[in-house]
Motif scaffolding. Structure first.
Motif, mmCIF file in Angstrom:
data_model
loop_
_atom_site.group_PDB
_atom_site.id
_atom_site.type_symbol
_atom_site.label_atom_id
_atom_site.label_comp_id
_atom_site.label_asym_id
_atom_site.label_seq_id
_atom_site.Cartn_x
_atom_site.Cartn_y
_atom_site.Cartn_z
ATOM 1 N N PRO A 137 -39.191 -8.485 -50.075
ATOM 2 C CA PRO A 137 -40.577 -8.679 -50.551
ATOM 3 C C PRO A 137 -40.604 -9.560 -51.773
ATOM 4 C CG PRO A 137 -39.665 -6.605 -51.155
ATOM 5 C CD PRO A 137 -38.664 -7.179 -50.243
ATOM 6 N N TYR A 138 -39.679 -9.560 -52.707
ATOM 7 C CA TYR A 138 -39.698 -10.480 -53.497
ATOM 8 C C TYR A 138 -39.242 -11.811 -53.432
ATOM 9 C CZ TYR A 138 -38.770 -12.969 -58.157
ATOM 10 O OH TYR A 138 -38.846 -13.900 -59.166
ATOM 11 N N SER A 139 -38.434 -12.063 -52.572
ATOM 12 C CA SER A 139 -38.313 -13.461 -52.063
ATOM 13 C C SER A 139 -39.180 -14.035 -51.101
ATOM 14 C CB SER A 139 -37.097 -13.427 -51.176
ATOM 15 O OG SER A 139 -35.728 -13.325 -51.824
ATOM 16 N N LEU A 140 -39.938 -13.291 -50.301
ATOM 17 C CA LEU A 140 -41.101 -13.605 -49.440
ATOM 18 C C LEU A 140 -42.317 -13.892 -50.458
ATOM 19 C CD1 LEU A 140 -41.980 -14.303 -46.627
ATOM 20 C CD2 LEU A 140 -42.760 -11.825 -46.291
ATOM 21 N N ALA A 141 -42.609 -13.033 -51.211
ATOM 22 C CA ALA A 141 -43.445 -13.652 -52.096
ATOM 23 C C ALA A 141 -43.457 -14.688 -52.989
ATOM 24 C CB ALA A 141 -43.825 -12.189 -53.107
ATOM 25 N N PHE A 155 -50.094 -9.377 -55.296
ATOM 26 C CA PHE A 155 -49.542 -10.204 -54.131
ATOM 27 C C PHE A 155 -48.280 -9.732 -53.763
ATOM 28 C CE2 PHE A 155 -47.652 -14.034 -52.373
ATOM 29 C CZ PHE A 155 -48.100 -14.139 -51.336
ATOM 30 N N LEU A 156 -47.365 -9.269 -54.804
ATOM 31 C CA LEU A 156 -45.927 -8.629 -54.311
ATOM 32 C C LEU A 156 -46.289 -7.414 -53.587
ATOM 33 C CD1 LEU A 156 -42.986 -8.606 -54.453
ATOM 34 C CD2 LEU A 156 -43.140 -7.922 -56.906
ATOM 35 N N ALA A 160 -45.097 -6.574 -49.808
ATOM 36 C CA ALA A 160 -44.300 -5.473 -49.684
ATOM 37 C C ALA A 160 -44.841 -4.465 -48.489
ATOM 38 C CB ALA A 160 -44.053 -4.523 -51.024
ATOM 39 N N ASP A 161 -46.184 -4.244 -48.771
ATOM 40 C CA ASP A 161 -46.875 -3.257 -47.594
ATOM 41 C C ASP A 161 -46.948 -4.045 -46.286
ATOM 42 O OD1 ASP A 161 -47.373 -1.468 -49.416
ATOM 43 O OD2 ASP A 161 -49.472 -2.223 -50.032
ATOM 44 N N PHE A 162 -47.122 -5.351 -46.494
ATOM 45 C CA PHE A 162 -46.930 -6.155 -45.204
ATOM 46 C C PHE A 162 -45.639 -5.887 -44.524
ATOM 47 C CE2 PHE A 162 -45.124 -10.116 -43.520
ATOM 48 C CZ PHE A 162 -45.729 -9.983 -42.415
ATOM 49 N N ASP A 190 -38.807 -10.307 -67.317
ATOM 50 C CA ASP A 190 -38.819 -9.304 -68.215
ATOM 51 C C ASP A 190 -40.006 -8.283 -67.531
ATOM 52 O OD1 ASP A 190 -36.693 -9.894 -69.701
ATOM 53 O OD2 ASP A 190 -37.897 -10.249 -71.466
ATOM 54 N N ASP A 191 -41.224 -8.924 -67.191
ATOM 55 C CA ASP A 191 -42.206 -7.979 -66.643
ATOM 56 C C ASP A 191 -42.382 -7.657 -65.470
ATOM 57 O OD1 ASP A 191 -43.029 -7.949 -69.496
ATOM 58 O OD2 ASP A 191 -44.435 -9.687 -69.123
ATOM 59 N N VAL A 192 -41.377 -8.381 -64.358
ATOM 60 C CA VAL A 192 -41.579 -8.309 -63.180
ATOM 61 C C VAL A 192 -40.157 -7.506 -62.482
ATOM 62 C CG1 VAL A 192 -41.956 -9.437 -61.095
ATOM 63 C CG2 VAL A 192 -43.046 -10.220 -63.274
ATOM 64 N N ASP A 193 -39.244 -7.507 -63.090
ATOM 65 C CA ASP A 193 -37.890 -6.960 -62.783
ATOM 66 C C ASP A 193 -38.063 -5.555 -62.241
ATOM 67 O OD1 ASP A 193 -35.990 -8.987 -63.284
ATOM 68 O OD2 ASP A 193 -35.825 -8.160 -65.318
ATOM 69 N N GLU A 194 -38.762 -4.518 -62.904
ATOM 70 C CA GLU A 194 -38.807 -3.337 -62.470
ATOM 71 C C GLU A 194 -39.832 -3.282 -61.271
ATOM 72 O OE1 GLU A 194 -40.250 1.276 -63.920
ATOM 73 O OE2 GLU A 194 -40.400 -0.412 -65.469
ATOM 74 N N HIS A 195 -40.927 -4.079 -61.058
ATOM 75 C CA HIS A 195 -41.898 -4.142 -60.287
ATOM 76 C C HIS A 195 -41.225 -4.631 -58.757
ATOM 77 C CE1 HIS A 195 -46.078 -5.654 -58.503
ATOM 78 N NE2 HIS A 195 -45.730 -4.437 -58.087
ATOM 79 N N ALA A 196 -40.199 -5.750 -59.033
ATOM 80 C CA ALA A 196 -39.592 -6.343 -57.714
ATOM 81 C C ALA A 196 -38.790 -5.176 -57.115
ATOM 82 C CB ALA A 196 -38.743 -7.425 -58.218
ATOM 83 N N SER A 197 -38.155 -4.403 -57.953
ATOM 84 C CA SER A 197 -37.182 -3.158 -57.515
ATOM 85 C C SER A 197 -38.136 -2.171 -56.769
ATOM 86 C CB SER A 197 -36.627 -2.562 -58.699
ATOM 87 O OG SER A 197 -35.895 -1.343 -58.300
#
Length: 330
Positions: A137-141, A155-156, A160-162, A190-197
């Protein structure tokens, strides 16, 4: 003793005959399935080509069989470029691989399309050997342009849901490879690392199979890797061709999962590694990580799309032979 499983990240080169035949179909671009008689011809040609690459994997003795993603002209962006609510923009270059693709511009809600599921349904392989492949999901976004959601985090989540919705439609599969090169090439920060996981977690949860997050084009930065370790996946993949030292550092400093994917074969270089060389590289990794893995997926570091067909097939055979050597040694 580590179980060695021979596989690949998919995205194969078209067989030579298929390149010629598909290029002769008027108005056809790979990835666009046209209605009518011409569309039927395109579908039939891809079906034969799919059979060829599945047979090549079986003949090579691979333990996991992928569909081959022969229709994915836009590589990792393909699941979006064929979506009804996505417009394909101009030609762009992804990463630094000298290949060019269309820019997927998301103009509406991302709902599951069933496109990848239909491809997997068409594979003539036992479910216990079938391996699904998707962009993470991170790479596709990262590779897409958001013209609808208006917020990076939203959007991320939508991507991910898609992808999770796509996975829910998959036939029975033994393994799911999520390809996440953007974690290396355009790390979240820093602010997106956790969200990407968390986004990866969401997609992985949609599959009952073993899930491998395969990273490549180098090593994942330390903080991003530490967050990736929080994702509930079965294995993380490492590119030991591009940056072995940094990959080893991440494993030794932050640990890894009980299973691992080892990118030991160069997916872009026509030099074919021998089975013995691959096995030596496995031992090199094991000796330097001091980790007893339950399972190691032996794979190429990147997609194999970039190779001539004969070299691609030789590399499949080398991977299959490397895993078979382990059985002989045992």
């Amino acid at each position: 003793m580590t179980e060695l499983v021979a596989t690949t990240p998919g995205l194969y080169p078209l067989p030579d005959w298929a390149k010629d035949e598909l290029s002769d179909l008027k108005g056809h671009q790979k990835g666009d399935l046209i209605d009518g008689e011409e569309g039927a011809e395109v579908v039939e040609a891809y079906g034969r080509a799919r059979g060829d690459v599945v047979d090549a994997q079986v003949d090579a003795g691979l333990d996991r069989i992928v569909e081959g993603q022969l229709r994915w002209d836009d590589m990792l962006a393909h699941p979006l470029t064929v979506h009804d609510n996505v417009e394909t923009g101009g030609i762009v270059r992804y990463y630094d691989n000298n290949n060019f693709y269309r820019d997927p511009q998301v103009r509406g809600e991302l709902t599951a399309s069933g496109d990848v599921a239909a491809e997997l349904d068409a594979v003539d392989a036992d479910g216990e050997a079938l391996q699904a492949v998707l962009p993470g999901p991170y790479s596709l976004a990262d590779l897409a342009t958001d013209e609808h959601y208006g917020d990076e985090a939203d959007f991320l989540d939508a991507v991910a849901d898609f992808l999770a919705g796509e996975v829910e439609g998959f036939p029975t599969h033994e393994t799911l490879f999520l390809l996440e090169p953007s974690l290396v090439e355009a790390p979240p920060g820093d602010d997106v690392d956790e969200h990407a996981s968390e986004a990866i977690d969401r997609v992985a949860a949609a599959s009952e199979a073993d899930v491998v997050v395969h990273t490549y084009w180098g090593a994942v930065p330390e903080k991003t890797y530490a967050h990736l370790m929080d994702a509930d996946v079965d294995a993380i993949g490492f590119d030991f061709v591009t940056d072995a030292d940094a990959s080893l550092y991440n494993i030794n400093e932050y640990g890894t999962k009980d299973q691992v994917a080892m990118g030991l074969v160069d997916g872009q270089n026509t030099l074919v590694e021998s089975a013995e060389t691959i096995r030596d590289r496995v031992e090199w990794v094991e000796e330097r990580t001091h980790t007893d893995f339950e399972r190691a997926y032996l794979t190429s570091n990147t997609e194999l799309f970039y190779l001539p067909v004969n070299k691609f097939e030789d590399k499949l055979e080398a991977l299959g032979d490397a895993a078979a050597l382990a059985e002989v040694d045992a």
